[in-house]
Enzyme design. Sequence first.
Site, mmCIF file in Angstrom:
data_model
loop_
_atom_site.group_PDB
_atom_site.id
_atom_site.type_symbol
_atom_site.label_atom_id
_atom_site.label_comp_id
_atom_site.label_asym_id
_atom_site.label_seq_id
_atom_site.Cartn_x
_atom_site.Cartn_y
_atom_site.Cartn_z
ATOM 1 N N ASN A 9 -32.396 34.499 25.298
ATOM 2 C CA ASN A 9 -31.104 34.516 24.604
ATOM 3 C C ASN A 9 -31.390 34.244 23.135
ATOM 4 O O ASN A 9 -31.685 33.126 22.748
ATOM 5 C CB ASN A 9 -30.198 33.430 25.215
ATOM 6 C CG ASN A 9 -28.893 33.283 24.455
ATOM 7 O OD1 ASN A 9 -28.572 34.096 23.575
ATOM 8 N ND2 ASN A 9 -28.137 32.247 24.784
ATOM 9 N N TRP A 10 -31.299 35.300 22.339
ATOM 10 C CA TRP A 10 -31.673 35.157 20.920
ATOM 11 C C TRP A 10 -30.591 34.477 20.091
ATOM 12 O O TRP A 10 -30.807 34.191 18.910
ATOM 13 C CB TRP A 10 -31.985 36.543 20.322
ATOM 14 C CG TRP A 10 -33.182 37.225 20.914
ATOM 15 C CD1 TRP A 10 -34.015 36.751 21.906
ATOM 16 C CD2 TRP A 10 -33.709 38.511 20.550
ATOM 17 N NE1 TRP A 10 -34.999 37.655 22.172
ATOM 18 C CE2 TRP A 10 -34.845 38.757 21.357
ATOM 19 C CE3 TRP A 10 -33.326 39.487 19.635
ATOM 20 C CZ2 TRP A 10 -35.596 39.923 21.268
ATOM 21 C CZ3 TRP A 10 -34.081 40.659 19.537
ATOM 22 C CH2 TRP A 10 -35.204 40.864 20.347
ATOM 23 N N LYS A 11 -29.429 34.282 20.685
ATOM 24 C CA LYS A 11 -28.299 33.653 19.975
ATOM 25 C C LYS A 11 -28.076 34.352 18.623
ATOM 26 O O LYS A 11 -28.295 35.564 18.543
ATOM 27 C CB LYS A 11 -28.546 32.146 19.837
ATOM 28 C CG LYS A 11 -28.827 31.505 21.202
ATOM 29 C CD LYS A 11 -28.828 29.998 21.205
ATOM 30 C CE LYS A 11 -29.154 29.482 22.595
ATOM 31 N NZ LYS A 11 -29.120 28.024 22.703
ATOM 32 N N HIS A 95 -21.746 30.706 28.535
ATOM 33 C CA HIS A 95 -22.735 29.853 27.858
ATOM 34 C C HIS A 95 -22.045 28.615 27.289
ATOM 35 O O HIS A 95 -20.902 28.698 26.827
ATOM 36 C CB HIS A 95 -23.435 30.637 26.742
ATOM 37 C CG HIS A 95 -24.661 29.932 26.253
ATOM 38 N ND1 HIS A 95 -24.604 28.872 25.378
ATOM 39 C CD2 HIS A 95 -25.973 30.086 26.564
ATOM 40 C CE1 HIS A 95 -25.831 28.423 25.163
ATOM 41 N NE2 HIS A 95 -26.681 29.153 25.870
ATOM 42 N N GLU A 97 -22.350 27.147 24.610
ATOM 43 C CA GLU A 97 -21.918 27.294 23.207
ATOM 44 C C GLU A 97 -20.572 28.028 23.140
ATOM 45 O O GLU A 97 -19.733 27.709 22.301
ATOM 46 C CB GLU A 97 -23.017 27.999 22.396
ATOM 47 C CG GLU A 97 -24.185 27.049 22.152
ATOM 48 C CD GLU A 97 -25.552 27.709 22.061
ATOM 49 O OE1 GLU A 97 -25.628 28.929 21.799
ATOM 50 O OE2 GLU A 97 -26.552 26.994 22.275
ATOM 51 N N GLU A 167 -27.827 25.388 32.868
ATOM 52 C CA GLU A 167 -28.284 24.933 31.559
ATOM 53 C C GLU A 167 -27.608 23.605 31.226
ATOM 54 O O GLU A 167 -26.474 23.596 30.709
ATOM 55 C CB GLU A 167 -27.917 25.951 30.477
ATOM 56 C CG GLU A 167 -28.522 27.319 30.692
ATOM 57 C CD GLU A 167 -28.648 28.090 29.374
ATOM 58 O OE1 GLU A 167 -29.780 28.472 29.034
ATOM 59 O OE2 GLU A 167 -27.629 28.288 28.692
ATOM 60 N N GLY A 173 -31.601 23.189 23.124
ATOM 61 C CA GLY A 173 -31.964 23.057 21.716
ATOM 62 C C GLY A 173 -32.342 21.647 21.300
ATOM 63 O O GLY A 173 -32.447 21.346 20.117
ATOM 64 N N SER A 213 -34.470 24.119 26.555
ATOM 65 C CA SER A 213 -35.782 23.749 26.029
ATOM 66 C C SER A 213 -36.946 24.201 26.906
ATOM 67 O O SER A 213 -37.943 23.485 27.059
ATOM 68 C CB SER A 213 -35.855 22.239 25.763
ATOM 69 O OG SER A 213 -34.883 21.866 24.787
ATOM 70 N N GLY A 234 -33.929 29.970 25.031
ATOM 71 C CA GLY A 234 -33.341 30.122 23.708
ATOM 72 C C GLY A 234 -34.426 30.190 22.649
ATOM 73 O O GLY A 234 -35.085 31.224 22.460
ATOM 74 N N GLY A 235 -34.660 29.088 21.965
ATOM 75 C CA GLY A 235 -35.580 29.029 20.826
ATOM 76 C C GLY A 235 -36.929 29.702 21.052
ATOM 77 O O GLY A 235 -37.398 30.464 20.191
HETATM 78 P P1 13P Z 1 -33.144 26.458 24.071
HETATM 79 O O1 13P Z 1 -34.212 27.098 24.914
HETATM 80 O O2 13P Z 1 -33.303 26.699 22.608
HETATM 81 O O3 13P Z 1 -32.953 25.005 24.429
HETATM 82 O O4 13P Z 1 -31.760 27.193 24.453
HETATM 83 C C1 13P Z 1 -31.410 27.310 25.788
HETATM 84 C C2 13P Z 1 -30.236 28.204 25.902
HETATM 85 O O5 13P Z 1 -29.133 27.853 25.504
HETATM 86 C C3 13P Z 1 -30.442 29.548 26.446
HETATM 87 O O6 13P Z 1 -29.229 30.177 26.711
#
Ligand code: 13P
Length: 253
Positions: A9-11, A95, A97, A167, A173, A213, A234-235
């Site tokens: 997920n590149w956000k 998600h 977020e 998640e 994050g 993470s 994510g990251g």
């Molecule tokens: P991180 O891997 O950056 O913690 O993000 C997880 C995430 O929200 C994937 O959707």
Amino acid sequence: MRTPMIAGNWKLHKTLQESSGLVTELIPAVADNRTVEIVVAPVYTALSKVAEVIAGSNIKLAAQNCHPEAQGAFTGEVSPALLKDVGCHYVIIGHSERRQLFGEKDEFINHKARALAVAGLGIIFCIGETLEEREGGQMFDVLRRQIRYGLKQLSADQMAGVVIAYEPVWAIGTGKTASDVQAQEAHAFIRALLAELYNVQVASATRILYGGSVKPGNIDGLMTQPDVDGALVGGASLNADDFARIANFQPPG
Ligand code: 13P
């Protein structure tokens, strides 16, 4: 029997050029991986370009969100059919977020889930508790509520297109991954809940990803857990080497 999935997920990251550069690096790094379903979810504006670059590779495309309506006066929104048209196999919904920053509720997420199922798109359905909810002993109630209402009216057949991503909000994050045992505990609960709400076949066929993470250094341990079927990253998905190492995780045993 459940094909593992590793999804990135590149956000809100990466320009067109950066997005195509990232998948161009990723393609050879995962080309030999025939056992894992590998998915990337760029920003809307990069979907078309990334679809072009990954054509013919073993990487699939996902969108990070959608609007449930097919068309109409919904300024700024994108429908399931348009995402299918641009080449998406999956759409991420629910998600944390979206829930926290954009006020999305279970009912609205459910509307999206039903629209995606009808459109024939795969769904990566995210759930997870906050730290406060976990510490207050509400974790299982929260997961139950998110699944019951988020997947309401989806038939057992439609569940074949649903991947659940657990998640925990406190792990996103933050660099704080759930331990292998914490992930397994939540995943086992989710699978048992699917058996209760649907049936044992749906429960044993549904993939449950862990997110929060995930890094090259913790993926192998997470994947040793019997109910962890992959990861939503994510990251670490923003770096081709890291994401490739995660997708090419060392199988348990
Ligand atoms: P991180 O891997 O950056 O913690 O993000 C997880 C995430 O929200 C994937 O959707």
